[in-house]
Design an enzyme around this catalytic site. Structure first.
Site, PDB file in Angstrom:
ATOM      1  N   TYR A 144       0.899  -1.349   0.030  1.00 33.43           N
ATOM      2  CA  TYR A 144      -0.003   0.196   0.003  1.00 33.43           C
ATOM      3  C   TYR A 144       0.947   1.309   0.172  1.00 33.43           C
ATOM      4  O   TYR A 144       1.800   1.323   0.891  1.00 33.43           O
ATOM      5  CB  TYR A 144      -0.929   0.091   1.356  1.00 33.43           C
ATOM      6  CG  TYR A 144      -1.912   1.091   1.384  1.00 33.43           C
ATOM      7  CD1 TYR A 144      -2.989   1.462   0.467  1.00 33.43           C
ATOM      8  CD2 TYR A 144      -1.847   2.097   2.504  1.00 33.43           C
ATOM      9  CE1 TYR A 144      -3.791   2.429   0.499  1.00 33.43           C
ATOM     10  CE2 TYR A 144      -2.592   3.254   2.702  1.00 33.43           C
ATOM     11  CZ  TYR A 144      -3.785   3.424   1.513  1.00 33.43           C
ATOM     12  OH  TYR A 144      -4.253   4.295   1.569  1.00 33.43           O
ATOM     13  N   ASP A 239       9.111   3.040   0.164  1.00 35.38           N
ATOM     14  CA  ASP A 239       8.120   3.588   1.086  1.00 35.38           C
ATOM     15  C   ASP A 239       8.210   3.144   2.443  1.00 35.38           C
ATOM     16  O   ASP A 239       7.839   2.004   2.805  1.00 35.38           O
ATOM     17  CB  ASP A 239       6.641   3.184   0.238  1.00 35.38           C
ATOM     18  CG  ASP A 239       5.550   3.678   1.388  1.00 35.38           C
ATOM     19  OD1 ASP A 239       5.651   4.132   2.075  1.00 35.38           O
ATOM     20  OD2 ASP A 239       4.350   3.485   0.971  1.00 35.38           O
ATOM     21  N   LYS A 267       3.500   8.936   9.108  1.00 32.60           N
ATOM     22  CA  LYS A 267       3.174   8.247  10.202  1.00 32.60           C
ATOM     23  C   LYS A 267       4.150   8.713  11.548  1.00 32.60           C
ATOM     24  O   LYS A 267       4.033   9.824  12.119  1.00 32.60           O
ATOM     25  CB  LYS A 267       3.280   6.505  10.258  1.00 32.60           C
ATOM     26  CG  LYS A 267       1.883   6.170   9.235  1.00 32.60           C
ATOM     27  CD  LYS A 267       1.736   4.650   9.234  1.00 32.60           C
ATOM     28  CE  LYS A 267       0.549   4.495   8.527  1.00 32.60           C
ATOM     29  NZ  LYS A 267       0.364   3.926   7.247  1.00 32.60           N
TER      30      LYS A 267
END
Ligand SMILES: *Cc1c(COP(=O)(O)O)cnc(C)c1O
Length: 428
Positions: A144, A239, A267
């Protein structure tokens, strides 16, 4: 435990918010029931609207690595808020957090801040395409990278949980430039590169996958990608929205000693406020506006509250590097405890861990890619999830999610969790 008021609040929310939630992964569609409404959180615990206390293993899907309402972050935000919440002009704070991030992460010279992990990955790919002057990218099934169009092809956790790996609304034109590969399968990547000679701008990968459960890279996988990218003039994008500042101060680049060309963050880097960032060597980053031709912008990018929270978080991690070992030890302890009780109760399962990330798949086979992750038994997961909820333990409402271990969790919390899993798994 009762979750009555949460159910009522959810019914109200459903009237004015699609599905009652502002991000689909918060819904309980895959496990049944209604989402829990949070009133507050502190350290390792969530306090919900019914007055229940829950041990939290999601931690806002990763950011709260030091536990909820971590005092230095809260203080930094309060102090900054008094001085104005947004200017749309440069602040010294942005340079401070950028300098610290560049010092902590290997192999990057410059970093640009955005407002989410989605934006970071979207911008990184645009930059890679502009820099490489090629259009196609390779992504891996089950990884993702946020919800921008190019990535909603076999997009991991959220999208899989809701049965729409490929979203309507993504045009065929966009989809054709995203090539899909199998995680941990270098031959598959080599074949795609061969079939699309000189057309691939970048390979984007979660260097430790965390959105199909936790799947560490096989030995040699990242090194192999690095080599193929170098050999074929392709940019390698890590990522690290989930793994950055979590698995090591310098993320997976440091942990596994493999260099990417562009790295994405989110995050943890925002300390719980909406922050993302992407970084690379100067030659690549200077290709961005206003220096270079690739456009990228944001009214609230580098927002002072967000930067204050992020800086306080990074300073805490930078000054206490032992934290990463502490988290790894806790994760290993939890994994060993769960392993023991599930085996004793004859449950079929596989546990994957790395650093402070852990996931349990209810299937016997080794979980190494999207296909093996998808083989888990959903009915068992459903019972597991609701059993834990009744014991006051909150994990993600999807079998495709990683649990995040925080510094605030105590060994008593871990023991309580292991005992609860023992009790629940006797009823499977
Ligand atoms: C969460 C996540 C994103 C998206 O970040 P948002 O802040 O939710 O947009 C991208 N990549 C990875 C690996 C993630 O885990």
């Amino acid at each position: 435990m009762l979750y009555k008021r949460s159910s009522q609040l959810f019914a109200e929310a459903e009237k004015v918010i699609p599905g009652g939630v502002n991000s689909p992964v918060r819904a309980f569609k895959a496990v049944g029931g209604t989402p829990i409404f949070v009133k507050s959180a502190k350290g390792a615990y969530l306090y919900d609207e019914d007055g229940n206390r829950l041990i939290d293993y999601i931690n806002s899907w990763g950011p709260m690595i030091l536990g909820h309402a971590y005092e230095p972050v809260v203080q930094a935000v309060i102090e900054k808020a008094k001085l104005g919440t947004s200017f749309g002009m440069p602040t010294e704070l942005e340079t401070q957090i950028a300098a610290l991030a560049v010092a902590m992460v290997p192999n990057i010279d410059k970093i640009r801040f955005v407002n989410s992990g989605t934006e970071a990955c979207m911008s990184a790919v645009r930059l890679a395409r502009g820099f490489a002057k090629k259009d196609k990218i390779i992504k891996f099934a089950g990884c993702y990278h946020g919800h921008s169009d190019s990535f909603l092809i076999q997009a991991g956790s959220g999208a899989i949980t809701f049965g729409s790996p490929n979203s309507p609304g993504v045009t065929a034109g966009t989809a054709k430039d995203t090539l899909l590969a199998t995680y941990n399968d270098l031959e598959n990547v080599a074949a795609l590169i061969e079939a699309n000679k000189n057309e691939i701008a970048a390979i984007i990968v979660e260097p430790v996958a965390g959105n199909m459960g936790c799947i560490p890279p096989n030995k040699g996988f990242l090194e192999g990608l690095r080599q193929m990218c170098t050999d074929n003039d392709i940019l390698l994008i890590f990522d690290e929205v989930m793994t950055g500042f979590r698995l090591a101060a310098g993320g997976v680049q440091e942990l596994l000693n493999v260099n990417a060309d562009i790295v994405c963050f989110g995050k943890v880097i925002g300390g719980g406020l909406p922050v993302g960032a992407f970084a690379a060597r100067a030659e690549i980053m200077d290709y961005l506006a206003p220096l270079g031709p690739v456009y990228q912008a944001g009214t609230l990018s580098g927002n002072p509250l967000a930067m204050a929270a992020g800086l306080a978080m990074l300073q805490a991690l930078d000054s206490d590097r032992a934290i990463f070992k502490r988290l790894e030890d806790k994760t290993a302890y939890l994994a060993a405890g769960i392993d023991k009780v599930l085996k004793a109760n004859n449950v079929t399962f596989t546990i994957n861990t790395i650093g402070s990330m852990i996931s349990i798949h209810f299937d016997a086979a080794r979980v190494v890619d999207f296909q093996t992750a998808a083989n888990g038994d959903n009915e068992t997961f459903r019972k597991f999830f609701h059993g834990l909820l009744q014991e006051g333990i909150y994990i993600a409402p999807s079998a495709y999610e990683t649990w995040f271990i925080t510094d605030a969790l105590t060994y008593e919390d871990l023991d309580f969790t292991i005992r609860a899993i023992d009790k629940i798994s006797k009823t499977f």
